[in-house]
Design a protein around this motif. Structure first.
Motif, PDB file in Angstrom:
ATOM      1  N   ALA A   6      27.010 -26.875 103.999  1.00  0.00           N
ATOM      2  CA  ALA A   6      27.472 -26.666 105.134  1.00  0.00           C
ATOM      3  C   ALA A   6      28.432 -27.843 105.602  1.00  0.00           C
ATOM      4  N   PRO A   7      29.535 -27.938 104.784  1.00  0.00           N
ATOM      5  CA  PRO A   7      30.483 -28.892 104.863  1.00  0.00           C
ATOM      6  C   PRO A   7      31.387 -28.795 106.072  1.00  0.00           C
ATOM      7  N   ALA A   8      31.492 -29.901 106.972  1.00  0.00           N
ATOM      8  CA  ALA A   8      32.630 -29.816 108.023  1.00  0.00           C
ATOM      9  C   ALA A   8      33.879 -29.452 107.708  1.00  0.00           C
ATOM     10  N   VAL A   9      34.219 -29.768 106.660  1.00  0.00           N
ATOM     11  CA  VAL A   9      35.694 -29.315 106.078  1.00  0.00           C
ATOM     12  C   VAL A   9      35.777 -29.155 104.682  1.00  0.00           C
ATOM     13  N   GLY A  10      36.887 -28.385 104.171  1.00  0.00           N
ATOM     14  CA  GLY A  10      36.665 -28.112 102.968  1.00  0.00           C
ATOM     15  C   GLY A  10      36.825 -29.025 101.879  1.00  0.00           C
ATOM     16  N   GLY A  11      36.392 -28.935 100.848  1.00  0.00           N
ATOM     17  CA  GLY A  11      36.420 -29.948  99.680  1.00  0.00           C
ATOM     18  C   GLY A  11      36.913 -29.563  98.409  1.00  0.00           C
ATOM     19  N   ASP A  12      36.763 -29.820  97.462  1.00  0.00           N
ATOM     20  CA  ASP A  12      36.980 -29.706  95.985  1.00  0.00           C
ATOM     21  C   ASP A  12      36.534 -28.284  95.550  1.00  0.00           C
ATOM     22  N   VAL A  13      35.755 -27.468  96.410  1.00  0.00           N
ATOM     23  CA  VAL A  13      35.453 -26.232  95.858  1.00  0.00           C
ATOM     24  C   VAL A  13      36.032 -25.226  96.569  1.00  0.00           C
ATOM     25  N   SER A  14      35.977 -23.875  96.142  1.00  0.00           N
ATOM     26  CA  SER A  14      36.709 -22.782  96.438  1.00  0.00           C
ATOM     27  C   SER A  14      36.533 -22.274  98.013  1.00  0.00           C
ATOM     28  N   GLU A  15      37.385 -21.784  98.621  1.00  0.00           N
ATOM     29  CA  GLU A  15      37.411 -21.510  99.847  1.00  0.00           C
ATOM     30  C   GLU A  15      36.304 -20.359  99.904  1.00  0.00           C
ATOM     31  N   ASP A  16      36.178 -19.459  98.910  1.00  0.00           N
ATOM     32  CA  ASP A  16      35.345 -18.201  99.023  1.00  0.00           C
ATOM     33  C   ASP A  16      33.819 -18.764  98.953  1.00  0.00           C
ATOM     34  N   ALA A  17      33.502 -19.889  98.207  1.00  0.00           N
ATOM     35  CA  ALA A  17      32.475 -20.546  97.997  1.00  0.00           C
ATOM     36  C   ALA A  17      31.850 -21.305  99.405  1.00  0.00           C
ATOM     37  N   ARG A  18      32.766 -21.755  99.804  1.00  0.00           N
ATOM     38  CA  ARG A  18      32.616 -22.543 101.154  1.00  0.00           C
ATOM     39  C   ARG A  18      32.130 -21.897 102.159  1.00  0.00           C
ATOM     40  N   LYS A  19      32.996 -20.780 102.516  1.00  0.00           N
ATOM     41  CA  LYS A  19      32.603 -19.498 103.619  1.00  0.00           C
ATOM     42  C   LYS A  19      31.358 -18.957 103.155  1.00  0.00           C
ATOM     43  N   MET A  20      31.169 -18.609 101.982  1.00  0.00           N
ATOM     44  CA  MET A  20      29.726 -17.880 101.708  1.00  0.00           C
ATOM     45  C   MET A  20      28.633 -18.953 102.013  1.00  0.00           C
ATOM     46  N   SER A  21      28.675 -20.011 101.512  1.00  0.00           N
ATOM     47  CA  SER A  21      27.393 -21.328 101.897  1.00  0.00           C
ATOM     48  C   SER A  21      27.419 -21.510 103.328  1.00  0.00           C
ATOM     49  N   LEU A  22      28.506 -21.647 103.822  1.00  0.00           N
ATOM     50  CA  LEU A  22      28.561 -22.022 105.382  1.00  0.00           C
ATOM     51  C   LEU A  22      28.010 -20.728 106.099  1.00  0.00           C
ATOM     52  N   GLY A  23      28.104 -19.778 105.838  1.00  0.00           N
ATOM     53  CA  GLY A  23      27.704 -18.635 106.453  1.00  0.00           C
ATOM     54  C   GLY A  23      26.448 -18.147 106.488  1.00  0.00           C
ATOM     55  N   ALA A  24      25.706 -18.624 105.196  1.00  0.00           N
ATOM     56  CA  ALA A  24      24.426 -18.545 104.896  1.00  0.00           C
ATOM     57  C   ALA A  24      23.601 -19.439 105.771  1.00  0.00           C
ATOM     58  N   MET A  25      23.846 -20.763 105.769  1.00  0.00           N
ATOM     59  CA  MET A  25      23.588 -21.713 106.705  1.00  0.00           C
ATOM     60  C   MET A  25      23.421 -21.607 108.131  1.00  0.00           C
ATOM     61  N   THR A  26      24.791 -21.126 108.550  1.00  0.00           N
ATOM     62  CA  THR A  26      25.008 -20.565 109.916  1.00  0.00           C
ATOM     63  C   THR A  26      23.868 -19.633 110.354  1.00  0.00           C
ATOM     64  N   ASN A  27      23.553 -18.557 109.571  1.00  0.00           N
ATOM     65  CA  ASN A  27      22.581 -17.566 109.871  1.00  0.00           C
ATOM     66  C   ASN A  27      21.295 -18.287 109.741  1.00  0.00           C
ATOM     67  N   LEU A  28      20.793 -19.141 108.824  1.00  0.00           N
ATOM     68  CA  LEU A  28      19.584 -19.669 109.096  1.00  0.00           C
ATOM     69  C   LEU A  28      19.357 -20.531 110.122  1.00  0.00           C
ATOM     70  N   MET A  29      20.107 -21.424 110.805  1.00  0.00           N
ATOM     71  CA  MET A  29      20.089 -22.107 111.724  1.00  0.00           C
ATOM     72  C   MET A  29      20.309 -21.725 113.276  1.00  0.00           C
ATOM     73  N   CYS A  30      21.245 -20.466 113.102  1.00  0.00           N
ATOM     74  CA  CYS A  30      21.618 -19.984 114.604  1.00  0.00           C
ATOM     75  C   CYS A  30      20.948 -18.605 114.708  1.00  0.00           C
TER      76      CYS A  30
END
Length: 507
Positions: free
Chosen positions: A144-168
């Protein structure tokens, strides 16, 4: 049932109790620099609570696989296909088995995708399987990175969405998130903000100390104390721990990680021939280095297939003799477009295509083009996704030529690539005045079997101001799109997906 586990000791020597039932409802955030004892804390929590609650550990370094020897956790290797991981996660929830998802050896982007698929499958479990689960995520700033890094935007959104679902949203589904991070500043704020319990360890950067003090309700002048905490000592606060910040020394653990912190070792006696030992190469070592340098890195399959698609197709004609023009005639644009459209039709005719990833479909697309001997530049992955979304909408040539459809295409750019096909399907039904698609049909367009996720998508579109959902007097659903000044005809939300049924019958 109230269960308090022993996390260690307080300053006065009293046991530090953590209420597991309260933790399941309020979640936990652990923060501390490398070497502060975060993994030790998580291991203590897992060991003490293992008899009382099902546990799932997202383990990027393979540190927690040793829990299987003592407590029977199932170790799941993350190097599997997305379909395999989703199926395993569903069965984990159904049968209430504790497990460790080991992502060791995978690249960061692969780790993010594997964790996202696993968490989403647990989140989408059927209602009768919403048993309480303690979901522990180590190195949460990676997922759940605060900003984008070296990974693709698709992977970042996918992972961040899963973590948001878990916590929220995970609490109502029995999922209690326990996330650990080295730096609060690198963790997405909407993920960290959902935790009500905190255990803050040693940290040195001003921004992280300030955020830790804010979360604990402490004066910023007291933030300096986080620099002085020793390994294994944390400051705890929250309804499952204490109503005011208390220092906690984490207790001992029964299992150990496969890796450990480096320890000082005495230096060996220097050999007399040290120069000859170091500067004289070993013949076998030299051979190994030569072989390693000669071995090229593997190329991505997508790049190879794209190169094949750009190549001139094979022909049954005899090879041209030297000195003659051997160039093959270029394919007529109309003929090429016709063959490309036919390939899209073949892919969409497969009833399982909606449940495969875009990357897998893209590889299938390139192979089919090659088999049909379609020459010319290959379509990029982003163009393929756009074309696929339009094809999944079911729009015909007459509707595609209208101004309303052009407006719908513009509106679809406001949502992510994976949602465009669903929105365009709704827009097509509204423009043509057809019945509102059912939950099953919307779910298939999104690539899932979950009717609940389909309804959540409609809610998301409505929150974005793209659609308006209402019902007729008989309770049938209607979707209106204000920008198009159009709405669907009434349709039953629980109707069967007839297109999928016909495709399966044809098989």
């Amino acid at each position: 049932m109230q269960v308090g586990i022993d996390m260690g000791s307080l300053a006065g020597g009293q046991p530090a109790r953590l209420d597991i039932e309260e933790l399941l409802a309020t979640r936990l955030l652990v923060q501390g620099n490398s070497g502060s004892g975060k993994s030790h804390l998580l291991r203590r929590l897992l060991e003490q609570s293992a008899p009382w609650v099902q546990q799932v550990v997202i383990d990027p370094e393979g540190d927690f696989v040793t829990l299987s020897e003592r407590y029977g956790h199932l170790v799941v290797d993350g190097e599997r296909s997305e379909a395999e991981l989703a199926g395993i996660a569903s069965r984990i929830r159904r049968h209430r088995v504790s497990c460790v998802l080991s992502l060791e050896g995978l690249e960061v982007e692969q780790q993010m995708r594997a964790a996202a698929v696993f968490l989403n499958a647990m989140f989408d479990a059927e209602h009768e399987h919403w048993y309480p689960v303690l979901v522990v995520v180590d190195e949460a700033q990676m997922f759940a990175p605060a900003v984008g890094g070296d990974v693709s935007e698709d992977a970042r959104k996918m992972s961040l969405g899963a973590m948001t679902n878990l916590m929220c949203r995970g609490r109502k589904r029995g999922l209690a998130g326990v996330i650990a991070t080295q730096r609060l500043a690198k963790l997405a704020k909407n993920v960290a903000a959902e935790a009500s319990n905190f255990l803050m360890g040693r940290t040195f950067l001003d921004i992280d100390m300030a955020r830790a003090a804010d979360l604990l309700g402490m004066d910023r002048r007291q933030a300096e104390m986080f620099r002085d905490l020793t390994r294994g000592n944390f400051v705890g606060l929250g309804p499952a721990l204490s109503r005011r910040p208390l220092p906690i020394a984490i207790g001992e653990v029964e299992t150990q990680a496969r890796s450990s912190s480096p320890k000082l070792m005495p230096m060996p006696d220097a050999p007399a021939d040290v120069e000859e030992l170091i500067f004289t190469p070993d013949p076998e070592e030299f051979a190994r280095l030569t072989r390693a340098r000669a071995r090229p890195a593997p190329r991505p399959t997508t790049d190879i297939l794209a190169e094949l698609a750009r190549a001139t197709p094979l022909s049954d004609a005899p090879l041209a003799r030297a000195g003659r023009d051997a160039a093959a005639p270029e394919m007529d644009k109309q003929e090429r477009d016709s063959r490309v459209a036919a390939v899209f039709g073949e892919i969409l005719a497969d009833p399982q295509s909606g449940y495969r990833t875009d990357a897998a479909l893209y590889q299938d697309f390139l192979v089919r083009l090659r088999m049909r001997r379609v020459s010319g530049p290959a379509m990029s992955l982003s163009d393929f996704r756009r074309r696929l979304a339009i094809a999944r909408s079911g729009v015909d040539a007459e509707t595609a030529a209208t101004e309303a459809w052009a407006t719908a295409l513009t509106l679809s750019s406001q949502v992510t690539d994976d949602l465009q096909g669903v929105f365009l399907m709704l827009a097509n039904a509204a423009i043509r005045g057809e019945a509102c698609p059912s939950d099953a049909r919307i779910a298939r367009a999104y690539g899932t079997h979950s009717a609940r996720r389909a309804r959540r998508l409609l809610g998301y579109f409505e929150e974005q101001g793209l659609i308006i959902v209402h019902a007729d007097p008989a309770g049938r659903r209607i979707v209106g799109i204000p920008e198009l000044q159009a709405e669907t005809a009434p349709g039953a939300a629980d109707a069967a997906d007839e297109d999928a049924g016909r495709a399966q019958a044809a098989e």
